[in-house]
Each structure stands twice: as structure tokens, then as C-alpha cells.
Scaffold this active site. Structure first.
Site, PDB file in Angstrom:
ATOM      1  CG  HIS A 238      -1.682  -1.141   1.538  1.00 54.47           C
ATOM      2  ND1 HIS A 238      -2.840  -1.418   0.873  1.00 54.47           N
ATOM      3  CD2 HIS A 238      -1.512  -2.162   2.430  1.00 54.47           C
ATOM      4  CE1 HIS A 238      -3.370  -2.535   1.343  1.00 54.47           C
ATOM      5  NE2 HIS A 238      -2.578  -3.009   2.282  1.00 54.47           N
TER       6      HIS A 238
HETATM    7  C1  BDR Z   1      -2.687   0.744   5.556  1.00 54.15           C
HETATM    8  O1  BDR Z   1      -2.846   0.259   6.872  1.00 54.15           O
HETATM    9  C2  BDR Z   1      -1.617  -0.151   7.393  1.00 54.15           C
HETATM   10  O2  BDR Z   1      -1.743  -1.377   8.021  1.00 54.15           O
HETATM   11  C3  BDR Z   1      -0.640  -0.164   6.240  1.00 54.15           C
HETATM   12  O3  BDR Z   1       0.652   0.218   6.703  1.00 54.15           O
HETATM   13  C4  BDR Z   1      -1.210   0.840   5.296  1.00 54.15           C
HETATM   14  O4  BDR Z   1      -0.772   2.153   5.619  1.00 54.15           O
HETATM   15  C5  BDR Z   1      -3.442  -0.166   4.616  1.00 54.15           C
HETATM   16  O5  BDR Z   1      -4.788  -0.161   4.928  1.00 54.15           O
END
Ligand code: BDR
Ligand code: CA
Length: 309
Positions: A238
Site C-alpha cells: 500500500h
Molecule cells: C494501511 O494500513 C496499514 O496497516 C498499512 O501500513 C497501510 O498504511 C493499509 O490499509
């Protein structure tokens, strides 16, 4: 001239990828790393940021931010990132210390004193940035853009409707989305296209350096979780989409639209709402990533990690 950025993050495995990519690029200058609670608690995310930077031999200063949301109940993501938030045994405990100044003060001081606009890259809950915008609205003129990972044009990952970073602090997210600065959003709809499949993880391992091996190992831990919970063929990277876009915007298809966050309690709490046709006639203020060239992303990632230790 390089692009000055401040990374506001909650490392976090995918935050670690972001940090590594930004460190590796000669197009970016990281002025500081600010931390927020999120994937795990603030002390742990701050410790993780220091661990990563120490391992890379970087002396970029780390400033700890806010340890809880403005109003919402605290949630964490230890189920995804492990109890420490960063399952990477090779990254030793840091010898560097966080700075005495807090993240919000660092952001305000830096934005007030800069002679060049600064890009803020956020990969955790948006609480620090919301407080900055409320405490010091004058800094807006020195923010080049806010590039953030959060939300989704479709479904959620931490509730059926909401993405984790937004769900952590929907009120803060709404403050940031209402700010009169360019905003660039990477939500789940696009980050779920950027999957570290076993073949791509092998590509990182094949780089043959320490970074490729350690980051491939981190992906394997993350991948197990994504297979078990979502049935994906690998983990979703992500947060590094933000850095990838700064370096190579043509990897992403973007569309401008208004984005708000649902701050009403109920099943859609924390969901981002996208007015893609400007139906509300309130203007289109956010560039939202819709699609990614995932193969191109992994080539960029590989080349950047290859430049590190
Ligand atoms: C986001 O949530 C976190 O767990 C990850 O680092 C990312 O920023 C994804 O939903
Ligand atoms: Ca994150």
C-alpha cells in the site's frame, strides 16, 4: 533539484518499503520522519522508524507524533504487521534516539521556515497532519501537496466499508481532505493491484544485496497474513505507492474528484465517499489513483532497493 519531503508514518512493513524507496531515490530529500500511532502503538512505530533508518546508516531525524486519534476509538493492525509492527529480526534495536521535539512542532517549524514548498507523504492515520492544519493554518501556503495512502473507492479492509488509516481517525482525515492544498490519494482500490506475489518477492531476493533479502523476508511475513485474511496471492504494498507516484507518476491512472470521509457512527464510519461526477457541485479537490501498472511498480522497487546496502 530534489523534491523535499517529510514522511509521516506508522511503520509497519509497507511503511518500511516506502521509507527504503525514498532513501534510495536521488530525486527526493527526506527532511524528517514523523511518526504516528497506527499499525502498533506510537513508541513501537517510532522505534521501528529508528530501526529502519539506523540499519540503512541514515541520520534523518525522527520526531514522535500523536499517540491517539482525535475522537475515535483506537484500533491497531498487529494482526497484519506482527506484535512489533515490523517482523524483521535482522533490523537490530536502534542506537539513535528520537528527537526531543514532537512531530507536530517539527512540521509547523519546518513548514514555516522553508523557502521551498514541502511535500507531505502520509502513510498512517492522519492525526498529526490534522493537528498541524488546525494549529497553524498559515503553513498551508508552504505545503506543495499531501500524498497519502488511505481510503478506497470500493470496499474496506478493517471494516467492510473503511480502510485502516481512515478508520483509525476519520475526523482527522476529514480535516486533511478539506484543506486547500493539492491532495493525492492512494486507496485500497489501487494498492490492492500492487501485490507482492512470490515471483516478485523472488525478484527482490535476486537483487543479491542485504536490502533485497531483508525486504523479501518481510514480504513473506506480510504475504501469509494477506493470503489467510483476504485470499490474495501476496501482500499488498500500500504505502510505497505514494513514493512510486512521486518518482514515476505515469505508473498510475488518476482521476480528480471530491473525497469526504464518513464521520458518522455506524457501519460506514471511516469510509471515503467519492463524488466522481461532481454531483454535489462542491468541486473536485483530490487526485485519486484508480489503476496501477503493478509490473512497472516492481521494476522501480527493485531498482531502488538495488541502490541500497
Ligand atoms: C494501511 O494500513 C496499514 O496497516 C498499512 O501500513 C497501510 O498504511 C493499509 O490499509
Ligand atoms: Ca502505514
Amino acid at each position: 533539484m530534489t523534491l523535499p519531503i517529510i514522511l509521516d508514518c506508522d511503520p509497519g512493513i509497507d511503511d518500511a518499503f516506502s521509507l527504503a524507496m525514498a532513501l534510495a531515490s536521488d530525486k527526493l530529500t527526506i527532511l524528517g520522519v514523523t511518526t504516528t500511532y497506527g499499525n502498533v502503538g506510537l513508541d513501537q512505530t517510532t522505534n521501528n522508524a529508528l530501526r529502519i533508518l539506523d540499519w540503512f546508516g541514515s541520520d534523518i531525524p525522527v520526531f514522535a507524533g500523536v499517540d491517539r486519534p482525535l475522537l475515535a476509538e483506537t484500533v491497531d493492525a498487529a494482526a497484519y504487521h506482527g506484535e512489533t509492527g515490523l517482523e524483521a529480526p535482522e533490523l537490530a534495536q536502534p542506537t539513535s534516539k528520537k528527537q526531543p521535539l514532537d512531530a507536530v512542532s517539527f512540521l509547523i517549524d519546518t513548514l514555516r521556515s522553508t523557502d521551498r514548498k514541502i511535500t507531505l507523504v502520509a502513510s498512517g492515520p492522519l492525526t498529526n497532519l490534522a493537528i498541524v492544519l488546525r494549529l497553524a493554518p498559515d503553513v498551508i501556503e508552504n505545503i506543495e501537496q499531501i500524498v497519502f495512502m488511505g481510503g478506497s473507492t470500493d470496499y474496506g479492509n478493517d471494516s467492510p466499508a473503511a480502510e485502516f488509516n481512515m478508520l483509525c481517525d476519520p475526523h482527522a482525515a476529514q480535516i486533511v481532505l478539506s484543506a486547500d492544498v493539492p491532495k493525492i490519494m492512494f486507496g485500497l482500490n489501487v494498492t490492492h493491484q500492487v501485490i507482492a506475489t512470490p515471483e516478485r518477492v523472488q525478484m527482490l531476493r535476486d537483487i543479491g544485496n542485504d536490502t533485497g533479502r531483508v525486504f523479501a523476508d518481510m514480504s513473506v511475513f506480510f504475504e501469509k497474513v494477506y493470503r489467510e485474511i483476504y485470499g490474495f496471492s501476496g501482500s499488498a504494498l500500500h504505502d510505497p505507492c505514494t513514493i512510486a507516484w512521486l518518482l514515476k507518476p505515469d505508473l498510475f491512472e488518476m482521476r480528480k474528484m471530491r473525497v469526504d470521509v464518513d464521520t458518522n457512527s455506524g457501519i460506514s464510519f471511516g469510509r471515503t465517499v467519492h463524488d466522481i461526477w461532481n454531483i454535489g457541485k462542491k468541486g473536485c479537490h483530490t487526485d485519486v489513483a484508480l489503476n496501477a501498472d503493478a509490473d512497472g511498480f516492481f521494476v522501480l522497487l527493485r531498482d531502488l532497493l538495488a541502490a541500497l546496502r
